[in-house]
Enzyme design. Structure first.
Site, PDB file in Angstrom:
ATOM      1  N   LYS A  83     -32.625  21.002  12.536  1.00 51.18           N
ATOM      2  CA  LYS A  83     -33.415  20.324  11.506  1.00 51.18           C
ATOM      3  C   LYS A  83     -34.632  19.723  12.195  1.00 51.18           C
ATOM      4  O   LYS A  83     -34.518  19.208  13.312  1.00 51.18           O
ATOM      5  CB  LYS A  83     -32.585  19.219  10.849  1.00 51.18           C
ATOM      6  N   ARG A 110     -32.517  13.728  18.359  1.00 52.67           N
ATOM      7  CA  ARG A 110     -31.261  13.027  18.104  1.00 52.67           C
ATOM      8  C   ARG A 110     -30.255  13.525  19.141  1.00 52.67           C
ATOM      9  O   ARG A 110     -29.954  14.718  19.196  1.00 52.67           O
ATOM     10  CB  ARG A 110     -30.775  13.337  16.691  1.00 52.67           C
ATOM     11  N   GLU A 130     -32.503   9.090   9.101  1.00 58.29           N
ATOM     12  CA  GLU A 130     -32.395   9.124  10.562  1.00 58.29           C
ATOM     13  C   GLU A 130     -33.681   9.655  11.198  1.00 58.29           C
ATOM     14  O   GLU A 130     -34.060   9.234  12.282  1.00 58.29           O
ATOM     15  CB  GLU A 130     -31.199  10.000  10.959  1.00 58.29           C
ATOM     16  N   ASP A 162     -17.022  21.625   2.114  1.00 63.75           N
ATOM     17  CA  ASP A 162     -18.134  21.105   1.325  1.00 63.75           C
ATOM     18  C   ASP A 162     -17.607  20.360   0.098  1.00 63.75           C
ATOM     19  O   ASP A 162     -16.898  20.937  -0.731  1.00 63.75           O
ATOM     20  CB  ASP A 162     -19.006  22.297   0.898  1.00 63.75           C
ATOM     21  N   ARG A 207     -13.439  17.805  10.628  1.00 69.65           N
ATOM     22  CA  ARG A 207     -12.770  17.013  11.679  1.00 69.65           C
ATOM     23  C   ARG A 207     -11.654  16.172  11.074  1.00 69.65           C
ATOM     24  O   ARG A 207     -11.764  15.706   9.935  1.00 69.65           O
ATOM     25  CB  ARG A 207     -13.783  16.095  12.378  1.00 69.65           C
ATOM     26  N   HIS A 243     -23.319   7.809  14.530  1.00 72.49           N
ATOM     27  CA  HIS A 243     -24.158   7.632  13.331  1.00 72.49           C
ATOM     28  C   HIS A 243     -25.033   6.383  13.441  1.00 72.49           C
ATOM     29  O   HIS A 243     -25.450   5.803  12.436  1.00 72.49           O
ATOM     30  CB  HIS A 243     -23.309   7.563  12.043  1.00 72.49           C
ATOM     31  N   GLY A 265     -21.098  12.043   5.232  1.00 74.43           N
ATOM     32  CA  GLY A 265     -21.727  13.364   5.235  1.00 74.43           C
ATOM     33  C   GLY A 265     -20.703  14.384   5.695  1.00 74.43           C
ATOM     34  O   GLY A 265     -19.504  14.179   5.503  1.00 74.43           O
ATOM     35  N   GLU A 306     -24.471   9.548  -1.050  1.00 76.21           N
ATOM     36  CA  GLU A 306     -25.647   9.454  -1.916  1.00 76.21           C
ATOM     37  C   GLU A 306     -25.480  10.254  -3.206  1.00 76.21           C
ATOM     38  O   GLU A 306     -26.131   9.947  -4.211  1.00 76.21           O
ATOM     39  CB  GLU A 306     -26.894   9.963  -1.166  1.00 76.21           C
ATOM     40  N   ASN A 338     -33.192  17.625  15.294  1.00 77.69           N
ATOM     41  CA  ASN A 338     -31.747  17.408  15.311  1.00 77.69           C
ATOM     42  C   ASN A 338     -31.131  18.793  15.499  1.00 77.69           C
ATOM     43  O   ASN A 338     -31.001  19.561  14.551  1.00 77.69           O
ATOM     44  CB  ASN A 338     -31.318  16.762  13.991  1.00 77.69           C
ATOM     45  N   GLY A 394     -24.887  12.563   2.583  1.00 74.51           N
ATOM     46  CA  GLY A 394     -24.724  13.553   1.517  1.00 74.51           C
ATOM     47  C   GLY A 394     -23.726  13.172   0.440  1.00 74.51           C
ATOM     48  O   GLY A 394     -24.064  13.138  -0.753  1.00 74.51           O
ATOM     49  N   ILE A 395     -22.485  12.887   0.826  1.00 72.08           N
ATOM     50  CA  ILE A 395     -21.463  12.545  -0.166  1.00 72.08           C
ATOM     51  C   ILE A 395     -21.714  11.146  -0.722  1.00 72.08           C
ATOM     52  O   ILE A 395     -21.623  10.915  -1.933  1.00 72.08           O
ATOM     53  CB  ILE A 395     -20.053  12.654   0.470  1.00 72.08           C
TER      54      ILE A 395
END
Ligand code: ADP
Length: 411
Positions: A23, A107, A393, A297, A255, A195, A224, A345, A16, A342-343
């Protein structure tokens, strides 16, 4: 390290590639206990363009990356994508069983109208994907740069592109259309959604959590750095919050999400911003970062007692709540709500506030389960169940690549 022998013994490397980080993960051909390819290792090269650093972990979570940090730091000039990927492939040598890679899965954010499933990359495919770069300027050029670098490094190594748009490709016309003149739609200006690899993974594991209810009316919130939501019926995408680009829908890390197009015209005509400045403003300077003026973040914002951090989180939750109502309308009701990324989970606060705002839809949060990050976070009596399901993913990429390479499919 190319291996043309096929799946027996060959690993799939999944990538990715972003602007400053790549990643990666490697999956073996053998299926593990869960019946899916086993992840052998995973990691990230960050600081590309500055001072690249490779960090990686083995299948059991042990750190693998000591030497690669040294190798990266020994580079004479700051490594770009080409040097970073060369470093990665050299580093992978000897770390993979049989020392061979069967293929690389990428990806790729935008598949446009044509690519509605994973595809083996050829020069023609790459040219078509290049033409889509203006639709995803933050991601697509970097995704494709990685493909080009690997094609030069390892010319015989098969590469597979997997698209974030593909999962949404079969939505109804009304879910995809803008109320613009038909000629604009015919030129490809429509909602695509993103996504998709995350939603596809969640759709695949829903039955193991929800049983028969998996096929009912489900909204998945992928929260995320990039954030979107998707309405699923019979585990297929019927509506999603992102549109023509990955800028639409929810407020994100940097964004803006939903925006009156009149704002863009105003920025251009009255504030005299050029296209590149507007793009930077909307993609990189807005969202949680722009509103808080502190950070993109969520962890930093949750830890801050600055009222601007609080305002940014308030707006983030408000956007999710409003979009959830819209997606529930598209579904004709709601049976389950799933949080991921991220957020989704990790932030019990955001989940709690979203669930509280969705009480009118029938969501009743189990506060203790939510705080404990349990899989089911709604009460037993909640009319709409709420869940935390980690996305994967990477696994989707590996499975798609294996399937494409096994049947030799090309564009
Ligand atoms: P990406 O879109 O880059 O893959 P992720 O899915 O990794 O993003 O999500 C990143 C977001 O998740 C960041 O806003 C980060 O702050 C947030 N996050 C990660 N862990 C936590 C946590 N424990 N609490 C709150 N937010 C978290």
């Amino acid at each position: 390290m190319t291996d043309e022998r096929g799946p027996s013994g060959g690993s799939i490397v999944v990538l990715n590639a972003g602007s400053s980080s790549i990643k990666f993960a490697a999956f073996g051909s053998n299926k593990g206990a869960a019946g899916v390819p086993e992840r052998l290792l995973h990691g990230e090269i960050d600081g590309i363009g500055r001072s690249a650093r490779l960090v990686a972990w083995g299948h059991d979570g042990t750190s693998l990356s000591g030497e690669a940090v040294v190798a990266a730091e020994a580079e004479a000039s700051p490594p770009g994508h080409a040097q970073a990927l060369r470093l990665l492939f050299e580093w992978l040598e000897g770390r993979l069983p049989g020392r061979n890679v069967w293929g690389v899965a990428h990806r790729v954010v935008h598949g446009g109208e044509h690519f509605i499933g994973p595809v083996r990359v050829t020069p023609e495919v790459l040219a078509q994907l290049d033409a889509l770069s203006p639709l995803a300027p933050l991601h697509q050029p970097h995704n494709l740069a990685a493909i080009r670098v690997i094609a030069a490094l390892e010319p015989g190594l098969p590469q597979v592109a997997c698209f974030d748009t593909a999962f949404h490709a079969r939505q109804d016309w009304v879910a995809q259309a803008y109320a613009l003149p038909r000629r604009i739609r015919d030129a490809g200006v429509r909602r695509y959604g993103f996504h998709g690899l995350s939603y596809e993974y969640i759709a695949g594991v829903l039955p193991s959590h929800l049983g028969a209810r998996a096929d009912a009316r489900v909204v998945v919130a992928h929260l995320g750095n990039g954030a979107s939501m998707c309405a699923l019926r019979e585990r297929r995408s019927i509506a999603t919050t992102m549109g023509f680009t990955a800028l639409d829908g929810l407020m994100m890390g940097t964004r803006c999400g939903n925006l009156d197009p009149g704002v863009v015209m105003y920025l251009a005509s009255e504030m005299h911003l050029g296209p590149a400045e507007i793009e930077k403003l909307l993609y990189q300077e807005s969202g949680l970062l722009g509103v808080s003026e502190i950070s993109a973040d969520m962890r930093a914002l949750e830890a801050s007692d600055d009222p601007r951090a609080r305002a940014a989180i308030d707006l983030f939750v408000h956007c999710i709540a409003c979009q959830l109502g819209g997606l529930a309308a598209a579904l004709g009701g709601l049976d389950a709500l799933v949080f991921t990324a991220g957020i989704g989970e990790h932030s019990a606060t955001v989940r709690r506030r979203v669930c509280e705002s969705a009480a009118w839809l029938g969501v009743e949060l189990d506060g203790a389960a939510n705080q404990a990050h349990a899989t089911r976070i709604s009460t037993a009596g909640s009319r709409v169940s709420a869940w935390v399901i980690p996305t994967n993913e990477e696994l989707m990429l590996a499975q798609h690549a294996q399937a494409v390479l096994a049947c030799g499919k090309t564009g």
